[in-house]
Structures are given as structure tokens and as C-alpha cells.
Design a protein around this motif. Sequence first.
Motif, PDB file in Angstrom:
ATOM      1  N   LEU A  34      65.605  -2.902 -10.884  1.00 49.89           N
ATOM      2  CA  LEU A  34      65.836  -2.882 -10.121  1.00 49.89           C
ATOM      3  C   LEU A  34      64.820  -3.434  -8.802  1.00 49.89           C
ATOM      4  O   LEU A  34      63.491  -3.717  -9.112  1.00 49.89           O
ATOM      5  CB  LEU A  34      65.112  -1.452  -9.717  1.00 49.89           C
ATOM      6  CG  LEU A  34      66.538  -0.431 -10.704  1.00 49.89           C
ATOM      7  CD1 LEU A  34      66.128   0.318 -12.121  1.00 49.89           C
ATOM      8  CD2 LEU A  34      66.742   1.044  -9.586  1.00 49.89           C
ATOM      9  N   TYR A  36      62.264  -2.220  -4.682  1.00 47.41           N
ATOM     10  CA  TYR A  36      61.551  -2.485  -4.660  1.00 47.41           C
ATOM     11  C   TYR A  36      60.795  -2.769  -2.901  1.00 47.41           C
ATOM     12  O   TYR A  36      60.349  -3.581  -3.750  1.00 47.41           O
ATOM     13  CB  TYR A  36      61.129  -0.563  -4.211  1.00 47.41           C
ATOM     14  CG  TYR A  36      61.707   0.088  -5.906  1.00 47.41           C
ATOM     15  CD1 TYR A  36      62.360  -0.318  -6.755  1.00 47.41           C
ATOM     16  CD2 TYR A  36      61.852   1.307  -5.348  1.00 47.41           C
ATOM     17  CE1 TYR A  36      62.979   1.062  -7.324  1.00 47.41           C
ATOM     18  CE2 TYR A  36      63.142   2.447  -5.628  1.00 47.41           C
ATOM     19  CZ  TYR A  36      63.389   2.699  -6.700  1.00 47.41           C
ATOM     20  OH  TYR A  36      64.072   2.855  -7.087  1.00 47.41           O
ATOM     21  N   LYS A  38      57.788  -2.238   0.381  1.00 47.51           N
ATOM     22  CA  LYS A  38      56.979  -1.499   0.283  1.00 47.51           C
ATOM     23  C   LYS A  38      56.456  -1.991   1.859  1.00 47.51           C
ATOM     24  O   LYS A  38      55.631  -2.701   1.400  1.00 47.51           O
ATOM     25  CB  LYS A  38      55.938  -0.903  -0.820  1.00 47.51           C
ATOM     26  CG  LYS A  38      55.306   0.145  -0.151  1.00 47.51           C
ATOM     27  CD  LYS A  38      54.243   0.607  -1.662  1.00 47.51           C
ATOM     28  CE  LYS A  38      53.153   1.604  -0.629  1.00 47.51           C
ATOM     29  NZ  LYS A  38      52.476   0.892   0.148  1.00 47.51           N
ATOM     30  N   GLY A  43      56.146   4.967   1.652  1.00 47.77           N
ATOM     31  CA  GLY A  43      56.536   5.132   0.337  1.00 47.77           C
ATOM     32  C   GLY A  43      57.551   4.136   0.256  1.00 47.77           C
ATOM     33  O   GLY A  43      58.293   3.027   0.241  1.00 47.77           O
ATOM     34  N   PRO A  44      57.576   3.538  -1.517  1.00 45.16           N
ATOM     35  CA  PRO A  44      57.940   2.586  -2.001  1.00 45.16           C
ATOM     36  C   PRO A  44      59.965   2.223  -1.550  1.00 45.16           C
ATOM     37  O   PRO A  44      60.421   3.611  -1.846  1.00 45.16           O
ATOM     38  CB  PRO A  44      58.671   2.215  -2.966  1.00 45.16           C
ATOM     39  CG  PRO A  44      57.459   2.494  -3.641  1.00 45.16           C
ATOM     40  CD  PRO A  44      57.057   3.399  -2.738  1.00 45.16           C
ATOM     41  N   PHE A  46      63.849   1.800  -2.004  1.00 45.64           N
ATOM     42  CA  PHE A  46      65.298   1.007  -3.113  1.00 45.64           C
ATOM     43  C   PHE A  46      65.551   0.238  -2.147  1.00 45.64           C
ATOM     44  O   PHE A  46      66.705   0.283  -1.180  1.00 45.64           O
ATOM     45  CB  PHE A  46      66.343   2.175  -3.451  1.00 45.64           C
ATOM     46  CG  PHE A  46      67.250   1.413  -4.519  1.00 45.64           C
ATOM     47  CD1 PHE A  46      68.647   1.285  -3.773  1.00 45.64           C
ATOM     48  CD2 PHE A  46      66.778   0.685  -5.182  1.00 45.64           C
ATOM     49  CE1 PHE A  46      69.134   1.319  -4.499  1.00 45.64           C
ATOM     50  CE2 PHE A  46      67.934   0.190  -6.304  1.00 45.64           C
ATOM     51  CZ  PHE A  46      69.395  -0.040  -5.921  1.00 45.64           C
ATOM     52  N   PHE A  89      58.275  -4.981  -5.542  1.00 39.36           N
ATOM     53  CA  PHE A  89      57.749  -4.399  -6.886  1.00 39.36           C
ATOM     54  C   PHE A  89      59.819  -4.455  -7.529  1.00 39.36           C
ATOM     55  O   PHE A  89      60.530  -4.191  -7.253  1.00 39.36           O
ATOM     56  CB  PHE A  89      57.889  -2.868  -6.806  1.00 39.36           C
ATOM     57  CG  PHE A  89      56.420  -2.657  -6.780  1.00 39.36           C
ATOM     58  CD1 PHE A  89      56.292  -2.485  -4.750  1.00 39.36           C
ATOM     59  CD2 PHE A  89      55.220  -2.868  -6.823  1.00 39.36           C
ATOM     60  CE1 PHE A  89      54.889  -2.481  -4.755  1.00 39.36           C
ATOM     61  CE2 PHE A  89      53.924  -2.644  -6.263  1.00 39.36           C
ATOM     62  CZ  PHE A  89      54.206  -2.086  -5.674  1.00 39.36           C
ATOM     63  N   SER A  93      64.943  -0.109 -16.414  1.00 41.56           N
ATOM     64  CA  SER A  93      64.713   1.336 -16.300  1.00 41.56           C
ATOM     65  C   SER A  93      64.852   1.103 -18.579  1.00 41.56           C
ATOM     66  O   SER A  93      66.391   0.449 -18.271  1.00 41.56           O
ATOM     67  CB  SER A  93      66.359   1.983 -16.334  1.00 41.56           C
ATOM     68  OG  SER A  93      66.625   3.003 -16.697  1.00 41.56           O
ATOM     69  N   ASN A  99      63.296   7.530 -17.150  1.00 38.58           N
ATOM     70  CA  ASN A  99      61.615   6.732 -16.411  1.00 38.58           C
ATOM     71  C   ASN A  99      61.860   5.137 -15.408  1.00 38.58           C
ATOM     72  O   ASN A  99      62.360   3.933 -16.606  1.00 38.58           O
ATOM     73  CB  ASN A  99      60.412   6.980 -16.091  1.00 38.58           C
ATOM     74  CG  ASN A  99      60.316   6.210 -17.605  1.00 38.58           C
ATOM     75  OD1 ASN A  99      61.157   6.827 -18.934  1.00 38.58           O
ATOM     76  ND2 ASN A  99      59.655   5.204 -17.889  1.00 38.58           N
ATOM     77  N   LEU A 100      60.830   4.313 -14.818  1.00 39.37           N
ATOM     78  CA  LEU A 100      61.017   3.108 -14.499  1.00 39.37           C
ATOM     79  C   LEU A 100      59.999   2.753 -14.321  1.00 39.37           C
ATOM     80  O   LEU A 100      58.978   3.202 -14.793  1.00 39.37           O
ATOM     81  CB  LEU A 100      61.603   2.963 -12.538  1.00 39.37           C
ATOM     82  CG  LEU A 100      62.409   3.634 -12.142  1.00 39.37           C
ATOM     83  CD1 LEU A 100      62.916   3.199 -10.781  1.00 39.37           C
ATOM     84  CD2 LEU A 100      64.275   2.390 -13.073  1.00 39.37           C
ATOM     85  N   ILE A 101      59.610   1.630 -15.263  1.00 37.13           N
ATOM     86  CA  ILE A 101      58.532   0.470 -15.541  1.00 37.13           C
ATOM     87  C   ILE A 101      58.361  -0.291 -14.241  1.00 37.13           C
ATOM     88  O   ILE A 101      59.339  -0.985 -14.244  1.00 37.13           O
ATOM     89  CB  ILE A 101      58.616   0.076 -16.472  1.00 37.13           C
ATOM     90  CG1 ILE A 101      58.936   1.250 -18.413  1.00 37.13           C
ATOM     91  CG2 ILE A 101      57.262  -0.601 -16.051  1.00 37.13           C
ATOM     92  CD1 ILE A 101      58.630   0.766 -19.101  1.00 37.13           C
ATOM     93  N   PHE A 102      57.608  -0.424 -13.443  1.00 42.06           N
ATOM     94  CA  PHE A 102      57.586  -1.329 -11.830  1.00 42.06           C
ATOM     95  C   PHE A 102      55.728  -2.185 -12.902  1.00 42.06           C
ATOM     96  O   PHE A 102      55.390  -2.072 -13.268  1.00 42.06           O
ATOM     97  CB  PHE A 102      56.891  -0.044 -11.247  1.00 42.06           C
ATOM     98  CG  PHE A 102      57.422   0.231 -10.472  1.00 42.06           C
ATOM     99  CD1 PHE A 102      57.293   1.229 -11.251  1.00 42.06           C
ATOM    100  CD2 PHE A 102      58.433  -0.066  -9.288  1.00 42.06           C
ATOM    101  CE1 PHE A 102      58.593   2.537  -9.825  1.00 42.06           C
ATOM    102  CE2 PHE A 102      58.706   1.099  -7.902  1.00 42.06           C
ATOM    103  CZ  PHE A 102      59.032   2.411  -9.623  1.00 42.06           C
ATOM    104  N   GLY A 103      56.064  -3.694 -12.227  1.00 43.63           N
ATOM    105  CA  GLY A 103      55.331  -4.488 -11.972  1.00 43.63           C
ATOM    106  C   GLY A 103      54.542  -4.064 -10.810  1.00 43.63           C
ATOM    107  O   GLY A 103      54.736  -3.367 -10.606  1.00 43.63           O
ATOM    108  N   LYS A 104      53.752  -5.442 -11.590  1.00 42.52           N
ATOM    109  CA  LYS A 104      52.154  -5.436  -9.881  1.00 42.52           C
ATOM    110  C   LYS A 104      52.831  -5.450  -8.196  1.00 42.52           C
ATOM    111  O   LYS A 104      52.146  -5.105  -7.732  1.00 42.52           O
ATOM    112  CB  LYS A 104      50.803  -6.095 -10.200  1.00 42.52           C
ATOM    113  CG  LYS A 104      51.270  -5.702 -11.884  1.00 42.52           C
ATOM    114  CD  LYS A 104      49.476  -6.698 -12.312  1.00 42.52           C
ATOM    115  CE  LYS A 104      49.129  -6.237 -13.664  1.00 42.52           C
ATOM    116  NZ  LYS A 104      48.047  -6.693 -14.072  1.00 42.52           N
TER     117      LYS A 104
END
Lengths: 112, 116
Positions: A34, A36, A38, A43-44, A46, A89, A93, A99-104
Motif C-alpha cells: 500500500l 499512503y 501524509k 494523519g496519513p 490511504f 509512505f 501487509s 497489521n502493516l509494516i511501513f517504510g521511512k
Amino acid sequence: DQQVKQNSPSLSVQEGRISILNCDYTNSMFDYFLWYKKYPAEGPTFLISISSIKDKNEDGRFTVFLNKSAKHLSLHIVPSQPGDSAVYFCAASPRSQGNLIFGKGTKLSVKP
Amino acid sequence: DAGITQSPRHKVTETGTPVTLRCHQTENHRYMYWYRQDPGHGLRLIHYSYGVKDTDKGEVSDGYSVSRSKTEDFLLTLESATSSQTSVYFCAISVGPGGISGYGYTFGSGTRLTVV
């Protein structure tokens, strides 16, 4: 150990041109990817997603490409507009998890 | 759009004090999450909940606890605040069926917490 990597902290593009944001991942067990967007003090939100069984998904000016062999995805914005200036971002998943794991994140600046 | 509010929006607190942040949703979604955003780290998962009284730890859970006694409220508590917990905290809900993350999250507007 970063599972989702955005190696470019920033990107500057001229209005009307294409913006390409990149993301690499290390885990083959992700089932969705995904993007996002921001803005400061918000907030971020989608933007677009892609299933791991597809290689492209398009929504208006936004297209996400997935290259599973390279474990790489990219977000293309065409044409870029000044309102697209934000931090983007990439997220992934893990299969069977909620949950989601995000990049920096990558800060995109679109100049008029 | 899913109704999700965070309170407070800003807070300054002293080292060693407990702090509770609140996330409230109006649409009865089962999955709720707390993330923190820090420069150079992106968004990192603190805790999440998959139902009333059902919670689990995320990547950076040390020093934090959560509670979910009602579907609509998910509380994040810093048991004894430290300067390393100065951050922007975001609550999120998963809007997909069964919490499937491919449908994306809806995030709150964030709480900016400063620990002095």
C-alpha cells in the motif's frame, strides 16, 4: 532489520512531469502493498494498494507497479501537481496478519 | 469516511508521569492500532487490538500498555513517560473485512506528545 525500505528520503519534480517513488521489501510473505500520503499535522491517508498476485494497479493519476522477482514496487504520479507535495509512505501487509509494516517515507516536492 | 478521533491533540508532560492517549471510532471496526512516527523511522507499530479485551504487542511496545474495554475506544498508556517517547502518535482502524490490510487503514489526526 528493515523489511520495507524507501531509500530516497526526498524527491523534487517539476509540475506536469512524472513522479516515481520507489520501495523495496525483503519478505516474500507480504500479501498486500500500500501507499499512503501524509501532509504536515495530519494523519496519513490511504492512496492505493496492490495485491501480491498482481503487477499493476491504477487509480486516476496514480499507478503502482509490483516487481516480485526484484521485491520492488513503485508509485507513479502522472501528471504531478503542487498539491501532491507530501510525504509518501510505502507499507506492506504480512500474510495472515492484520497489521502493516511501513517504510521511512519519501518527501515529494512538486515545483510549479 | 470512518469517524476516528484522537485526544488530546497536543500534550506536554514531565518525565516519570503516566500519560493516557485516547482513540475513539464511531463505526464499530474490530481492528485498531497505535503507531508512533519519528524522523528517520517512519511509522512503527506499538500495539494493536483485534477486539474488546484482545490486544497484542507491536514492534516498539516497551514502556507502553493498551486497553480496549469497548469497541469504540482504544487507550494507549505510557506508564512512566521518558524523553524517548516524545513523538507523534497515530491511531488507526482497519476498514477491510476481517481486518484484511489490503483495504488500508484510516488514521486519526495524531497526538503530538512532548516529554520534558
